[in-house]
Every structure is written in C-alpha cells, then in structure tokens.
Design a protein around this motif. Structure first.
Motif, PDB file in Angstrom:
ATOM      1  N   SER A 184       0.843  -1.326  -0.066  1.00  0.00           N
ATOM      2  CA  SER A 184      -0.027  -0.069  -0.286  1.00  0.00           C
ATOM      3  C   SER A 184       1.394   1.512  -0.028  1.00  0.00           C
ATOM      4  N   ARG A 198      -9.387  -0.662  -4.595  1.00  0.00           N
ATOM      5  CA  ARG A 198      -7.953  -0.521  -4.113  1.00  0.00           C
ATOM      6  C   ARG A 198      -8.059   0.843  -3.734  1.00  0.00           C
ATOM      7  N   ASN A 244      -4.230   0.787  -2.339  1.00  0.00           N
ATOM      8  CA  ASN A 244      -4.287  -0.578  -1.467  1.00  0.00           C
ATOM      9  C   ASN A 244      -3.811  -1.680  -2.860  1.00  0.00           C
TER      10      ASN A 244
END
Length: 118
Positions: free
Chosen positions: A16, A65, A82
């Motif tokens: 991340s 994401r 992420n």
C-alpha cells in the motif's frame, strides 16, 4: 497556484502507498481536484477525482483498491492505494480545475513516481 505531490516510492506487489497533493493558491473544494497517471509510452489517464460538489470518481482500474480523500485544514488531497500491482507503475500527478471531471485541468503538479515490483 501550486500543486505539490509527494509519497511516491518503490514498493512490492500487494503493498500500500498513500500519495499527497498539497495545494496552494486556492482552497480544496473550490475546484474539482484529482489524480492522473502516466506510464512510460502510454497516455496520461485519470485515476480518481473529487468534484467541487464532493462527488468522488474512480477509474475502473482504481475501484475497490484506491481511495481519494481531502483534508481541508491541510489543504491537501490524498490517494490511498492498496493492493498495488505492477501495472500501477507510473508517474502520478495531481490536477485541478473547474472542468476536471470532463478531463480538463487548469493546474498540474510536477508528479511523483510510483514503481511496483513483481
């Protein structure tokens, strides 16, 4: 007006990363503001943006994401990313302007490099 990005880095697949875009010259929320990226040999593409009404938009590649957010007190826009993939490798730039949702930015930052290794 200045847009200054930071937070780019070399990371591994699945990691991340949070990008920041510090704004000066106008108040976040006054204009639409968002993130674009350009990979080597590719055209620049929109990743995510926030309209001046607060509506958030995401490219299909970012949905689920990435999360865009703002901190009005810091006059900063963030992009939380992420589960990064190698295909996310690109220079990420912050753009802003009243027509940004239509793909037209009046203001650009210098960009920050994100590299995702496999």
């Amino acid at each position: 007006v200045q847009l200054v990005e930071s937070g780019g880095d070399l990371v591994q697949t699945g990691d991340s990363l949070t990008l920041s875009c510090e704004v000066s010259g106008f108040t976040v929320g006054e204009y639409a503001i968002g993130w674009f990226r350009q990979a080597p040999g590719e055209e620049r593409e929109g990743v995510s943006c926030i309209g001046n009404d607060g509506t958030k938009y995401y490219a299909d590649s970012a949905k689920g994401r990435f999360t865009i957010s703002t901190d009005v007190a810091k006059n900063t826009v963030y992009l939380q990313m992420n589960n990064l993939k190698p295909e996310d490798t690109a220079i990420y730039s912050c753009g802003a302007g009243p027509l940004l949702v239509s793909g037209i930015a009046d203001y650009w930052g210098q960009g920050t490099q994100v590299t995702v290794s496999s």
